[in-house]
Design a protein around this motif. Structure first.
Motif, short mmCIF file in Angstrom:
data_model
loop_
_atom_site.label_atom_id
_atom_site.label_comp_id
_atom_site.label_asym_id
_atom_site.label_seq_id
_atom_site.Cartn_x
_atom_site.Cartn_y
_atom_site.Cartn_z
N GLU A 1 5.59 4.20 1.53
CA GLU A 1 4.85 3.03 2.18
C GLU A 1 4.66 2.97 2.96
O GLU A 1 4.97 3.38 4.03
CB GLU A 1 6.50 1.82 1.76
N HIS A 2 3.21 2.16 3.01
CA HIS A 2 2.98 1.66 4.21
C HIS A 2 3.06 0.59 3.47
O HIS A 2 2.42 -1.16 3.76
CB HIS A 2 1.24 1.74 4.17
N HIS B 1 -2.85 10.40 -3.68
CA HIS B 1 -3.40 8.80 -4.36
C HIS B 1 -3.23 7.53 -3.26
O HIS B 1 -2.36 7.63 -2.70
CB HIS B 1 -2.77 8.73 -5.36
N ARG B 2 -4.29 6.72 -2.48
CA ARG B 2 -4.22 5.85 -1.64
C ARG B 2 -4.07 4.32 -2.36
O ARG B 2 -5.20 4.39 -3.14
CB ARG B 2 -4.85 5.86 -0.79
N GLU B 3 -2.50 3.44 -3.33
CA GLU B 3 -3.53 2.48 -3.87
C GLU B 3 -2.45 1.59 -4.29
O GLU B 3 -1.08 1.93 -2.83
CB GLU B 3 -3.35 2.96 -5.13
N SER B 4 -2.75 0.15 -3.72
CA SER B 4 -1.13 -1.09 -3.57
C SER B 4 -1.27 -1.56 -5.01
O SER B 4 -1.66 -1.44 -5.96
CB SER B 4 -2.19 -1.84 -2.81
N ARG C 1 1.26 -1.25 0.27
CA ARG C 1 0.15 0.45 -0.26
C ARG C 1 1.01 0.85 0.41
O ARG C 1 1.73 1.34 0.71
CB ARG C 1 -0.72 -0.12 1.15
N PHE C 2 0.60 2.28 -0.66
CA PHE C 2 1.18 3.52 -0.91
C PHE C 2 -0.21 4.76 -0.58
O PHE C 2 -0.75 4.85 -1.47
CB PHE C 2 2.11 3.19 -2.27
#
Length: 173
Positions: free
Chosen positions: A166-167, A138-141, A123-124
């Motif tokens: 980076e998550h 944006h919050r996307e994987s 996830r980013f």
């Protein structure tokens, strides 16, 4: 015939030739690589070949963690080495391609995104420059190689991406 009419005819023709995508679904299955065949999730058996290595893997619309719908880029990978596409006509397994969007079926577990071998579903959060000087967040994987710095900085998304966070997950299965 006016140009606008020709464009409309071309769009309708292409739309009728493309395979229909199933309704959007959310990937909520266990992350052990098993598939539910009627949903075409990553992990289902396939035969290699076809355009870009998709083989017999289905096209699938999914929803991410914030409810955005997108097409999951699933390809057929070799059973002996899941980081390589299956040869034409050989048995393989459907997985999400490297540097393509994924969905963690168990939030926080990078191994639960259906990604091909040698990659994880990370996830980013990132900002992207847009037209008119605007910045969009944006919050996307994405399926990335966790040891590749360029993957971790989302270089594959282009030069307009910046402020990447980076998550990373401490959870594993």
């Amino acid at each position: 015939m006016p140009l606008s009419s020709l464009f409309l005819v071309a769009v309708v023709a292409v739309a009728t030739l493309l395979p229909r995508l199933p309704a959007a679904v959310r990937l909520d299955a266990a992350c052990d690589g098993t598939a539910i065949a009627d949903l075409g999730r990553p992990g289902q058996p396939c035969l290699g070949g076809g355009l870009l290595g998709h083989g017999t893997c289905p096209r699938l619309m999914v929803q991410d963690e914030v409810g955005e719908t997108f097409e999951l880029n699933i390809r057929c990978y070799d059973n002996a080495d899941s980081s390589k596409k299956a040869a034409s006509g050989t048995n393989g397994t459907c997985y999400v391609a490297h540097q393509k969007r994924c969905v963690q079926s168990v939030p926080g577990y990078e191994a639960c995104g259906g990604c091909r071998g040698s990659t994880v579903c990370r996830r980013f959060s990132y900002d992207k420059f847009a037209s008119g000087g605007f910045i969009t967040t944006h919050r996307e994987s994405y399926c990335i190689n966790p040891s590749d710095q360029k993957d971790r900085e989302l270089h594959f998304l282009g030069q307009l991406v910046h402020l990447v966070f980076e998550h990373t997950s401490t959870n594993s299965r």
